[in-house]
Design a protein around this motif. Structure first.
Motif, mmCIF file in Angstrom:
data_model
loop_
_atom_site.group_PDB
_atom_site.id
_atom_site.type_symbol
_atom_site.label_atom_id
_atom_site.label_comp_id
_atom_site.label_asym_id
_atom_site.label_seq_id
_atom_site.Cartn_x
_atom_site.Cartn_y
_atom_site.Cartn_z
ATOM 1 N N SER A 187 40.706 21.301 19.420
ATOM 2 C CA SER A 187 39.614 21.455 20.392
ATOM 3 C C SER A 187 39.496 20.218 21.276
ATOM 4 C CB SER A 187 38.291 21.698 19.662
ATOM 5 O OG SER A 187 38.333 22.900 18.916
ATOM 6 N N GLY A 188 39.629 19.039 20.662
ATOM 7 C CA GLY A 188 39.593 17.813 21.450
ATOM 8 C C GLY A 188 40.709 17.761 22.469
ATOM 9 N N ALA A 189 41.873 18.285 22.084
ATOM 10 C CA ALA A 189 43.004 18.315 23.019
ATOM 11 C C ALA A 189 42.714 19.211 24.209
ATOM 12 C CB ALA A 189 44.256 18.794 22.286
ATOM 13 N N LEU A 190 42.098 20.357 23.962
ATOM 14 C CA LEU A 190 41.842 21.314 25.039
ATOM 15 C C LEU A 190 40.752 20.842 25.988
ATOM 16 C CD1 LEU A 190 41.995 24.663 23.013
ATOM 17 C CD2 LEU A 190 43.777 23.646 24.444
ATOM 18 N N TYR A 191 39.757 20.119 25.468
ATOM 19 C CA TYR A 191 38.628 19.715 26.305
ATOM 20 C C TYR A 191 38.850 18.385 27.017
ATOM 21 C CZ TYR A 191 35.736 23.490 24.501
ATOM 22 O OH TYR A 191 35.230 24.722 24.199
ATOM 23 N N HIS A 192 39.877 17.649 26.641
ATOM 24 C CA HIS A 192 40.106 16.371 27.320
ATOM 25 C C HIS A 192 40.597 16.640 28.745
ATOM 26 C CE1 HIS A 192 41.654 12.333 28.161
ATOM 27 N NE2 HIS A 192 40.849 11.934 27.197
ATOM 28 N N PRO A 193 40.054 15.934 29.735
ATOM 29 C CA PRO A 193 40.385 16.253 31.131
ATOM 30 C C PRO A 193 41.804 15.899 31.566
ATOM 31 C CG PRO A 193 39.003 14.295 31.017
ATOM 32 C CD PRO A 193 39.049 14.873 29.632
ATOM 33 N N SER B 252 44.610 14.528 29.047
ATOM 34 C CA SER B 252 45.687 14.437 28.060
ATOM 35 C C SER B 252 45.311 15.161 26.775
ATOM 36 C CB SER B 252 46.001 12.973 27.745
ATOM 37 O OG SER B 252 46.891 12.857 26.657
ATOM 38 N N ASP B 253 46.130 16.154 26.403
ATOM 39 C CA ASP B 253 45.889 16.864 25.147
ATOM 40 C C ASP B 253 46.015 15.917 23.959
ATOM 41 O OD1 ASP B 253 45.594 19.099 26.646
ATOM 42 O OD2 ASP B 253 47.257 20.211 25.762
ATOM 43 N N LEU B 254 47.056 15.095 23.976
ATOM 44 C CA LEU B 254 47.308 14.204 22.842
ATOM 45 C C LEU B 254 46.194 13.174 22.691
ATOM 46 C CD1 LEU B 254 49.364 13.705 20.619
ATOM 47 C CD2 LEU B 254 50.517 12.067 22.125
ATOM 48 N N LEU B 255 45.742 12.627 23.808
ATOM 49 C CA LEU B 255 44.664 11.644 23.755
ATOM 50 C C LEU B 255 43.367 12.287 23.277
ATOM 51 C CD1 LEU B 255 43.812 8.750 24.276
ATOM 52 C CD2 LEU B 255 43.323 9.363 26.659
ATOM 53 N N GLY B 256 43.090 13.488 23.729
ATOM 54 C CA GLY B 256 41.884 14.191 23.275
ATOM 55 C C GLY B 256 41.914 14.458 21.781
ATOM 56 N N MET B 257 43.099 14.837 21.272
ATOM 57 C CA MET B 257 43.239 15.072 19.840
ATOM 58 C C MET B 257 43.025 13.779 19.061
ATOM 59 S SD MET B 257 45.461 14.585 17.099
ATOM 60 C CE MET B 257 46.974 14.169 17.971
ATOM 61 N N LEU B 258 43.603 12.679 19.527
ATOM 62 C CA LEU B 258 43.462 11.394 18.835
ATOM 63 C C LEU B 258 42.012 10.913 18.851
ATOM 64 C CD1 LEU B 258 46.648 9.537 20.155
ATOM 65 C CD2 LEU B 258 46.279 10.456 17.853
ATOM 66 N N GLU B 259 41.324 11.111 19.961
ATOM 67 C CA GLU B 259 39.917 10.708 20.039
ATOM 68 C C GLU B 259 39.067 11.504 19.064
ATOM 69 O OE1 GLU B 259 38.752 11.128 24.077
ATOM 70 O OE2 GLU B 259 39.711 9.248 24.745
ATOM 71 N N MET B 260 39.341 12.795 18.952
ATOM 72 C CA MET B 260 38.557 13.629 18.033
ATOM 73 C C MET B 260 38.814 13.230 16.589
ATOM 74 S SD MET B 260 36.302 15.967 17.736
ATOM 75 C CE MET B 260 36.251 16.798 19.346
ATOM 76 N N TRP B 261 40.074 13.001 16.235
ATOM 77 C CA TRP B 261 40.389 12.566 14.878
ATOM 78 C C TRP B 261 39.773 11.195 14.588
ATOM 79 C CZ3 TRP B 261 42.266 13.971 10.248
ATOM 80 C CH2 TRP B 261 42.860 15.223 10.129
ATOM 81 N N GLY B 262 39.819 10.314 15.579
ATOM 82 C CA GLY B 262 39.217 8.999 15.390
ATOM 83 C C GLY B 262 37.725 9.081 15.160
ATOM 84 N N ALA B 263 37.047 9.935 15.928
ATOM 85 C CA ALA B 263 35.595 10.090 15.779
ATOM 86 C C ALA B 263 35.240 10.661 14.417
ATOM 87 C CB ALA B 263 35.048 10.976 16.895
ATOM 88 N N ARG B 264 36.000 11.670 13.963
ATOM 89 C CA ARG B 264 35.688 12.303 12.686
ATOM 90 C C ARG B 264 36.090 11.428 11.499
ATOM 91 N NH1 ARG B 264 33.915 17.269 12.728
ATOM 92 N NH2 ARG B 264 34.643 17.678 10.604
ATOM 93 N N THR B 265 37.050 10.538 11.720
ATOM 94 C CA THR B 265 37.450 9.621 10.642
ATOM 95 C C THR B 265 36.455 8.485 10.485
ATOM 96 O OG1 THR B 265 39.787 10.130 11.033
ATOM 97 C CG2 THR B 265 39.291 8.124 9.794
#
Length: 279
Positions: free
Chosen positions: A153-159, A161-174
Protein backbone atom coordinates in the motif's frame (compact mmCIF):
# COMPACT_ATOMS: atom_id res chain seq x y z
CA UNK A 1 -12.01 -30.74 17.71
CA UNK A 2 -9.30 -31.40 15.12
CA UNK A 3 -11.62 -30.70 12.21
CA UNK A 4 -11.79 -27.08 13.38
CA UNK A 5 -8.02 -26.86 13.08
CA UNK A 6 -8.04 -28.52 9.66
CA UNK A 7 -10.78 -26.18 8.42
CA UNK A 8 -8.78 -23.24 9.71
CA UNK A 9 -5.66 -24.39 7.92
CA UNK A 10 -7.58 -24.73 4.66
CA UNK A 11 -8.79 -21.16 5.12
CA UNK A 12 -5.21 -20.14 5.83
CA UNK A 13 -4.22 -20.88 2.25
CA UNK A 14 -7.00 -18.61 1.02
CA UNK A 15 -5.85 -15.86 3.37
CA UNK A 16 -2.21 -16.22 2.38
CA UNK A 17 -3.17 -16.08 -1.30
CA UNK A 18 -5.08 -12.86 -0.62
CA UNK A 19 -2.00 -11.41 1.04
CA UNK A 20 0.35 -12.56 -1.70
CA UNK A 21 -2.02 -11.31 -4.42
CA UNK A 22 -1.25 -7.75 -3.34
CA UNK A 23 2.24 -8.21 -4.81
CA UNK A 24 0.71 -8.08 -8.29
CA UNK A 25 -0.13 -4.39 -7.78
CA UNK A 26 3.58 -3.53 -7.46
CA UNK A 27 5.77 -6.54 -8.25
CA UNK A 28 9.20 -5.14 -7.35
CA UNK A 29 8.16 -3.41 -4.14
CA UNK A 30 5.88 -6.33 -3.31
CA UNK A 31 8.65 -8.90 -3.62
CA UNK A 32 10.99 -6.80 -1.49
CA UNK A 33 8.19 -6.44 1.07
CA UNK A 34 7.76 -10.24 1.00
CA UNK A 35 11.48 -10.68 1.72
CA UNK A 36 11.15 -8.28 4.67
CA UNK A 37 8.12 -10.23 5.95
CA UNK A 38 10.02 -13.54 5.76
CA UNK A 39 13.01 -11.99 7.53
CA UNK A 40 10.65 -10.63 10.21
CA UNK A 41 9.26 -14.12 10.80
CA UNK A 42 12.73 -15.72 10.82
CA UNK A 43 14.10 -13.22 13.34
CA UNK A 44 11.33 -13.55 15.90
CA UNK A 45 11.04 -17.30 15.39
CA UNK A 46 14.74 -17.64 16.22
CA UNK A 47 14.45 -15.43 19.29
CA UNK A 48 11.44 -17.35 20.55
CA UNK A 49 12.70 -20.86 19.77
CA UNK A 50 15.96 -20.24 21.66
CA UNK A 51 14.19 -19.02 24.80
CA UNK A 52 12.99 -20.97 27.85
CA UNK A 53 9.42 -20.38 26.73
CA UNK A 54 9.68 -22.75 23.77
CA UNK A 55 7.92 -26.13 24.09
CA UNK A 56 10.53 -28.90 23.94
CA UNK A 57 10.07 -31.09 20.87
CA UNK A 58 7.63 -28.77 19.10
CA UNK A 59 7.62 -29.88 15.47
CA UNK A 60 7.64 -27.65 12.42
CA UNK A 61 4.05 -28.66 11.57
CA UNK A 62 2.69 -26.98 14.68
CA UNK A 63 4.89 -23.93 14.06
CA UNK A 64 3.57 -23.73 10.49
CA UNK A 65 0.00 -24.17 11.76
CA UNK A 66 0.38 -21.25 14.19
CA UNK A 67 1.95 -18.96 11.59
CA UNK A 68 -0.56 -19.96 8.91
CA UNK A 69 -3.52 -19.42 11.19
CA UNK A 70 -2.25 -15.99 12.15
CA UNK A 71 -1.32 -14.92 8.63
CA UNK A 72 -4.07 -16.75 6.74
CA UNK A 73 -7.17 -17.91 8.60
CA UNK A 74 -7.31 -14.84 10.82
CA UNK A 75 -7.15 -12.64 7.74
CA UNK A 76 -10.11 -14.45 6.15
CA UNK A 77 -12.18 -14.23 9.35
CA UNK A 78 -11.36 -10.56 9.85
CA UNK A 79 -12.21 -9.63 6.26
CA UNK A 80 -15.52 -11.48 6.66
CA UNK A 81 -16.44 -9.81 9.94
CA UNK A 82 -14.83 -6.37 10.08
CA UNK A 83 -17.08 -4.70 7.50
CA UNK A 84 -20.12 -5.20 9.72
CA UNK A 85 -18.42 -3.61 12.72
CA UNK A 86 -17.18 -0.73 10.58
CA UNK A 87 -20.61 -0.06 9.08
CA UNK A 88 -22.28 -0.17 12.51
CA UNK A 89 -19.86 2.37 13.97
CA UNK A 90 -20.18 4.56 10.87
CA UNK A 91 -23.96 4.61 11.20
CA UNK A 92 -23.58 5.42 14.89
CA UNK A 93 -21.42 8.39 13.91
CA UNK A 94 -18.40 7.27 15.94
CA UNK A 95 -15.37 7.82 13.72
CA UNK A 96 -13.18 7.74 16.82
CA UNK A 97 -13.83 4.02 17.39
CA UNK A 98 -14.46 2.85 13.82
CA UNK A 99 -11.02 1.25 13.36
CA UNK A 100 -11.12 -0.08 16.92
CA UNK A 101 -14.36 -2.00 16.45
CA UNK A 102 -13.44 -3.11 12.92
CA UNK A 103 -9.94 -4.21 13.92
CA UNK A 104 -9.59 -5.09 17.59
CA UNK A 105 -12.72 -7.20 18.11
CA UNK A 106 -12.62 -9.50 15.05
CA UNK A 107 -8.81 -9.74 14.96
CA UNK A 108 -8.35 -10.77 18.58
CA UNK A 109 -11.27 -13.20 18.34
CA UNK A 110 -9.86 -14.80 15.18
CA UNK A 111 -6.29 -15.05 16.47
CA UNK A 112 -7.50 -16.20 19.88
CA UNK A 113 -9.52 -19.04 18.33
CA UNK A 114 -6.47 -20.33 16.48
CA UNK A 115 -4.25 -20.02 19.54
CA UNK A 116 -6.79 -21.94 21.62
CA UNK A 117 -7.09 -24.79 19.11
CA UNK A 118 -3.32 -25.24 18.80
CA UNK A 119 -2.71 -24.94 22.55
CA UNK A 120 -5.47 -27.45 23.27
CA UNK A 121 -4.53 -29.98 20.59
CA UNK A 122 -0.72 -29.86 20.57
CA UNK A 123 0.69 -32.53 22.92
CA UNK A 124 3.92 -30.57 23.41
CA UNK A 125 2.13 -27.56 24.88
CA UNK A 126 1.70 -28.38 28.57
CA UNK A 127 2.54 -25.15 30.42
CA UNK A 128 1.21 -21.57 30.38
CA UNK A 129 4.55 -20.31 29.07
CA UNK A 130 4.26 -22.77 26.17
CA UNK A 131 0.88 -21.21 25.42
CA UNK A 132 2.56 -17.80 25.42
CA UNK A 133 4.93 -19.03 22.69
CA UNK A 134 2.02 -20.26 20.56
CA UNK A 135 0.22 -16.94 20.95
CA UNK A 136 3.33 -15.04 19.88
CA UNK A 137 3.68 -17.29 16.83
CA UNK A 138 0.05 -16.71 15.80
CA UNK A 139 0.52 -12.96 16.23
CA UNK A 140 3.80 -13.13 14.30
CA UNK A 141 2.07 -14.71 11.31
CA UNK A 142 -0.65 -12.07 11.33
CA UNK A 143 1.82 -9.21 11.71
CA UNK A 144 4.07 -10.42 8.89
CA UNK A 145 1.21 -10.65 6.38
CA UNK A 146 -0.24 -7.34 7.56
CA UNK A 147 3.13 -5.61 7.17
CA UNK A 148 3.45 -7.15 3.71
CA UNK A 149 0.14 -5.62 2.70
CA UNK A 150 0.94 -2.25 4.23
CA UNK A 151 4.27 -2.26 2.42
CA UNK A 152 2.54 -2.70 -0.93
CA UNK A 153 0.00 0.00 0.00
CA UNK A 154 2.85 2.37 0.80
CA UNK A 155 4.33 1.64 -2.61
CA UNK A 156 1.09 2.45 -4.40
CA UNK A 157 0.40 5.69 -2.53
CA UNK A 158 3.89 7.16 -2.77
CA UNK A 159 3.88 9.94 -5.39
CA UNK A 160 7.25 9.17 -7.01
CA UNK A 161 8.68 5.76 -6.04
CA UNK A 162 7.05 2.43 -5.25
CA UNK A 163 10.19 1.12 -3.57
CA UNK A 164 10.64 4.23 -1.43
CA UNK A 165 6.99 4.16 -0.38
CA UNK A 166 7.32 0.52 0.64
CA UNK A 167 10.49 1.23 2.65
CA UNK A 168 8.87 4.19 4.41
CA UNK A 169 5.86 2.11 5.40
CA UNK A 170 8.02 -0.73 6.72
CA UNK A 171 10.17 1.77 8.59
CA UNK A 172 7.14 3.40 10.20
CA UNK A 173 5.63 0.07 11.26
CA UNK A 174 8.97 -1.19 12.56
CA UNK A 175 9.69 1.90 14.65
CA UNK A 176 6.13 2.72 15.77
CA UNK A 177 4.96 -0.27 17.76
CA UNK A 178 6.97 -3.30 16.61
CA UNK A 179 5.53 -6.64 17.61
CA UNK A 180 2.05 -5.34 18.44
CA UNK A 181 0.16 -8.43 17.30
CA UNK A 182 2.68 -10.74 18.94
CA UNK A 183 2.04 -8.95 22.23
CA UNK A 184 -1.75 -8.84 21.81
CA UNK A 185 -2.04 -12.55 21.05
CA UNK A 186 0.72 -13.52 23.47
CA UNK A 187 -1.14 -11.93 26.38
CA UNK A 188 -4.37 -13.60 25.29
CA UNK A 189 -2.72 -17.02 24.91
CA UNK A 190 -1.00 -16.81 28.29
CA UNK A 191 -4.41 -16.42 29.87
CA UNK A 192 -5.58 -19.50 27.97
CA UNK A 193 -2.55 -21.39 29.29
CA UNK A 194 -3.26 -20.36 32.88
CA UNK A 195 -6.81 -21.64 32.48
CA UNK A 196 -5.95 -24.92 30.72
CA UNK A 197 -2.82 -25.93 32.65
CA UNK A 198 -3.30 -24.51 36.14
CA UNK A 199 -6.11 -24.26 38.66
CA UNK A 200 -7.23 -20.85 37.38
CA UNK A 201 -10.83 -20.52 36.27
CA UNK A 202 -12.13 -19.68 32.81
CA UNK A 203 -12.67 -16.12 34.06
CA UNK A 204 -8.88 -15.65 33.97
CA UNK A 205 -8.77 -16.57 30.28
CA UNK A 206 -11.61 -14.13 29.57
CA UNK A 207 -9.77 -11.44 31.51
CA UNK A 208 -6.59 -11.85 29.47
CA UNK A 209 -8.60 -11.88 26.22
CA UNK A 210 -10.36 -8.71 27.35
CA UNK A 211 -7.02 -7.09 28.23
CA UNK A 212 -5.48 -7.85 24.83
CA UNK A 213 -8.62 -6.62 23.07
CA UNK A 214 -8.66 -3.47 25.18
CA UNK A 215 -5.07 -2.64 24.24
CA UNK A 216 -5.82 -3.27 20.56
CA UNK A 217 -9.00 -1.18 20.80
CA UNK A 218 -7.03 1.65 22.43
CA UNK A 219 -4.26 1.50 19.82
CA UNK A 220 -6.75 1.79 16.92
CA UNK A 221 -8.55 4.87 18.27
CA UNK A 222 -8.53 7.72 15.76
CA UNK A 223 -8.90 11.14 17.41
CA UNK A 224 -9.26 14.05 14.99
CA UNK A 225 -6.39 16.03 16.52
CA UNK A 226 -2.98 14.67 15.52
CA UNK A 227 -1.34 15.52 18.83
CA UNK A 228 -4.10 13.78 20.78
CA UNK A 229 -3.61 10.64 18.69
CA UNK A 230 0.17 10.80 19.22
CA UNK A 231 -0.24 11.08 22.99
CA UNK A 232 -2.82 8.26 23.00
CA UNK A 233 -0.52 5.96 21.02
CA UNK A 234 2.44 6.74 23.27
CA UNK A 235 0.47 6.02 26.45
CA UNK A 236 -0.96 2.83 24.96
CA UNK A 237 2.52 1.65 23.91
CA UNK A 238 3.97 2.26 27.38
CA UNK A 239 1.13 0.37 29.08
CA UNK A 240 1.14 -2.48 26.53
CA UNK A 241 4.90 -3.06 26.62
CA UNK A 242 4.88 -2.91 30.42
CA UNK A 243 2.12 -5.54 30.68
CA UNK A 244 3.74 -7.79 28.07
CA UNK A 245 7.13 -7.58 29.80
CA UNK A 246 5.45 -8.44 33.12
CA UNK A 247 3.77 -11.46 31.50
CA UNK A 248 7.10 -12.60 30.02
CA UNK A 249 8.87 -12.21 33.38
CA UNK A 250 6.16 -14.25 35.10
CA UNK A 251 6.38 -16.91 32.39
CA UNK A 252 10.20 -17.08 32.49
CA UNK A 253 10.15 -17.48 36.27
CA UNK A 254 7.73 -20.36 35.91
CA UNK A 255 9.95 -21.93 33.24
CA UNK A 256 13.05 -21.60 35.44
CA UNK A 257 11.14 -23.10 38.36
CA UNK A 258 10.22 -26.11 36.22
CA UNK A 259 13.86 -26.58 35.18
CA UNK A 260 15.01 -26.32 38.80
CA UNK A 261 12.36 -28.83 39.88
CA UNK A 262 13.46 -31.24 37.15
CA UNK A 263 17.13 -30.87 38.15
CA UNK A 264 16.24 -31.60 41.78
CA UNK A 265 14.33 -34.71 40.81
CA UNK A 266 17.19 -35.84 38.59
CA UNK A 267 19.72 -35.26 41.39
CA UNK A 268 17.54 -37.16 43.87
CA UNK A 269 17.16 -40.03 41.44
CA UNK A 270 20.93 -40.20 40.80
CA UNK A 271 21.65 -40.13 44.53
CA UNK A 272 19.21 -42.96 45.09
CA UNK A 273 20.83 -45.00 42.35
CA UNK A 274 24.28 -44.46 43.92
CA UNK A 275 23.04 -45.57 47.34
CA UNK A 276 21.44 -48.68 45.89
CA UNK A 277 24.64 -49.57 44.02
CA UNK A 278 26.70 -49.20 47.23
CA UNK A 279 24.26 -51.36 49.18
Amino acid sequence: MKWWLYLGLVCSFVGLLIGLASIIASPVAGLVSLVFACAWVALFYWLLSTSRLWPVGLTWRWVAAALAWGGGTSLVLVVAGSSGFMEATRLAGSELTMASFAGALPEEAAKGLGAFLIIYLCPRVTRPYHALSIGILVGLGFEAVENLGYGVSGALYHPSSDLLGMLEMWGARTVAGPGLHMMFTGILAYGLGLWLFTSRSFVVALGFWGLSTLFHFWWNLQPQEVWVQAVSLACCAVALYAVFIAVCIHALRAARADVHRYDCLLYTSDAADERSSVD
